[in-house]
Design a protein around this motif. Structure first.
Motif, mmCIF file in Angstrom:
data_model
loop_
_atom_site.group_PDB
_atom_site.id
_atom_site.type_symbol
_atom_site.label_atom_id
_atom_site.label_comp_id
_atom_site.label_asym_id
_atom_site.label_seq_id
_atom_site.Cartn_x
_atom_site.Cartn_y
_atom_site.Cartn_z
ATOM 1 N N ARG A 145 -1.098 3.553 4.301
ATOM 2 C CA ARG A 145 -0.791 3.224 5.684
ATOM 3 C C ARG A 145 0.105 4.314 6.253
ATOM 4 O O ARG A 145 0.867 4.958 5.529
ATOM 5 N N LEU A 146 0.027 4.496 7.550
ATOM 6 C CA LEU A 146 0.715 5.587 8.227
ATOM 7 C C LEU A 146 2.081 5.154 8.759
ATOM 8 O O LEU A 146 2.221 4.065 9.312
ATOM 9 N N VAL A 147 3.069 6.032 8.572
ATOM 10 C CA VAL A 147 4.396 5.872 9.164
ATOM 11 C C VAL A 147 4.691 7.168 9.911
ATOM 12 O O VAL A 147 4.635 8.250 9.322
ATOM 13 N N VAL A 148 4.988 7.078 11.193
ATOM 14 C CA VAL A 148 5.272 8.274 11.989
ATOM 15 C C VAL A 148 6.738 8.655 11.776
ATOM 16 O O VAL A 148 7.643 7.883 12.068
ATOM 17 N N PRO A 160 7.903 1.617 -1.266
ATOM 18 C CA PRO A 160 6.480 1.721 -1.631
ATOM 19 C C PRO A 160 6.331 2.243 -3.061
ATOM 20 O O PRO A 160 7.175 3.001 -3.547
ATOM 21 N N ALA A 161 5.276 1.834 -3.711
ATOM 22 C CA ALA A 161 5.011 2.314 -5.070
ATOM 23 C C ALA A 161 4.736 3.820 -5.051
ATOM 24 O O ALA A 161 5.141 4.544 -5.955
ATOM 25 N N ARG A 162 4.044 4.277 -4.005
ATOM 26 C CA ARG A 162 3.739 5.700 -3.857
ATOM 27 C C ARG A 162 3.853 6.094 -2.388
ATOM 28 O O ARG A 162 3.619 5.276 -1.511
ATOM 29 N N TYR A 163 4.185 7.353 -2.174
ATOM 30 C CA TYR A 163 4.271 7.856 -0.802
ATOM 31 C C TYR A 163 4.152 9.366 -0.814
ATOM 32 O O TYR A 163 4.336 10.016 -1.851
ATOM 33 N N VAL A 164 3.811 9.917 0.355
ATOM 34 C CA VAL A 164 3.870 11.364 0.574
ATOM 35 C C VAL A 164 4.505 11.592 1.946
ATOM 36 O O VAL A 164 4.432 10.737 2.829
ATOM 37 N N SER A 181 0.835 -1.193 0.000
ATOM 38 C CA SER A 181 0.000 0.000 0.000
ATOM 39 C C SER A 181 0.874 1.248 0.000
ATOM 40 O O SER A 181 2.027 1.205 0.420
ATOM 41 N N PRO A 182 0.314 2.364 -0.453
ATOM 42 C CA PRO A 182 1.068 3.623 -0.376
ATOM 43 C C PRO A 182 1.322 3.992 1.089
ATOM 44 O O PRO A 182 0.608 3.530 1.979
#
Length: 196
Positions: A92-95, A153-157, A49-50
Motif C-alpha cells: 500500500r502507498l504512503v505519500v 509494517p512487516a516490510r517497507y521501502v 500489507s507492506p
C-alpha cells in the motif's frame, strides 16, 4: 404474579443481558461486576500489507517531465512503475512527499494512474512540529520513522531522491537520481525488498 410484573421482569432480564454484552464489548469485566476495565497488555497493531513510502518531486516528477508536461506533470510510465510495485507485492502507498499537504494530492496521482484504492489507510507521513525537529537529524527520515513506529509494517521501502534517512532506514531506501527519476531498476529493487 400478574402479567404486568412478568413483562417488567422480562424487560429487566433483557436489559441485564444487553448490559453484560455491552460491558464485554467495552472491555469491562462481567465476572467481577465491578465495572473496572480489564487490564490488558498493550498491543501494537502491525500493518497487514507492506508499505511503499513515496516521494514525488525528483522521483515521479522530474525536470524532464516538467519540460514535457508542465509543473507537476507525472508521466504515465512513472505512475505505471509505482502501480507495478504495488501490484507485484500487495503493498500500500504512503505519500512521504511535501505533496501530502496539498488537498488534491491524491486526485493528481489518480489522474496519472495511481488509483484511490492503492493507499494505506493512514496514507501520508506526519509533519513534525518545530520542537520535534532535532538538529542534524534528517526531517524526512524522522517523519517516515514516526509513521513506521505507529504502524510497524512487516516490510517497507522508501523511494526518495533525498538522502536524508535515518541509519536503520538505509537498507530500505531506494535513492532515486532526481535528474532521471524512478527507473525500472529502482522498481525491481523495491519489489525485491518488499518480497523479502
Amino acid at each position: 404474579m400478574g402479567k404486568a410484573t412478568l413483562v417488567k421482569v422480562a424487560f429487566l432480564l433483557n436489559e441485564f443481558v444487553n448490559l453484560r454484552t455491552i460491558s464485554k464489548l467495552l472491555g469491562f469485566s462481567p465476572s467481577t461486576g465491578t465495572g473496572h476495565p480489564r487490564t490488558k497488555s498493550p498491543r501494537i497493531k502491525m500493518a497487514a500489507s507492506p508499505l511503499v513510502y513515496l516521494d514525488i518531486d525528483g522521483v515521479i516528477v522530474t525536470d524532464r517531465s516538467t519540460k514535457l508536461g508542465g509543473a507537476g506533470y507525472i508521466p504515465p510510465g512513472s505512475a505505471a512503475m509505482v502501480v507495478d510495485i504495488l501490484d507485484q507485492t500487495g503493498a500500500r502507498l504512503v505519500v512521504a512527499s511535501t505533496w501530502r499537504r496539498d488537498a488534491d494530492c491524491r486526485d493528481k496521482l489518480a489522474k496519472a494512474g495511481i488509483g484511490q484504492d492503492r493507499y494505506f489507510i493512514d496514507w501520508r507521513t506526519p509533519d513534525l512540529l518545530p520542537e520535534e525537529e532535532i538538529a542534524d537529524v534528517p526531517i524526512r527520515g524522522s517523519e517516515i520513522d514516526r509513521h513506521l513506529q505507529r504502524h510497524r509494517p512487516a516490510r517497507y521501502v522508501i523511494i526518495d531522491d533525498d538522502p536524508g534517512m535515518l541509519p536503520h532506514q538505509k537498507h530500505f531506501h531506494i535513492q532515486v537520481d532526481p535528474s532521471i527519476g524512478l527507473t525500472w531498476t529502482d522498481a525491481e529493487t523495491a519489489i525485491a525488498l518488499l518480497r523479502g
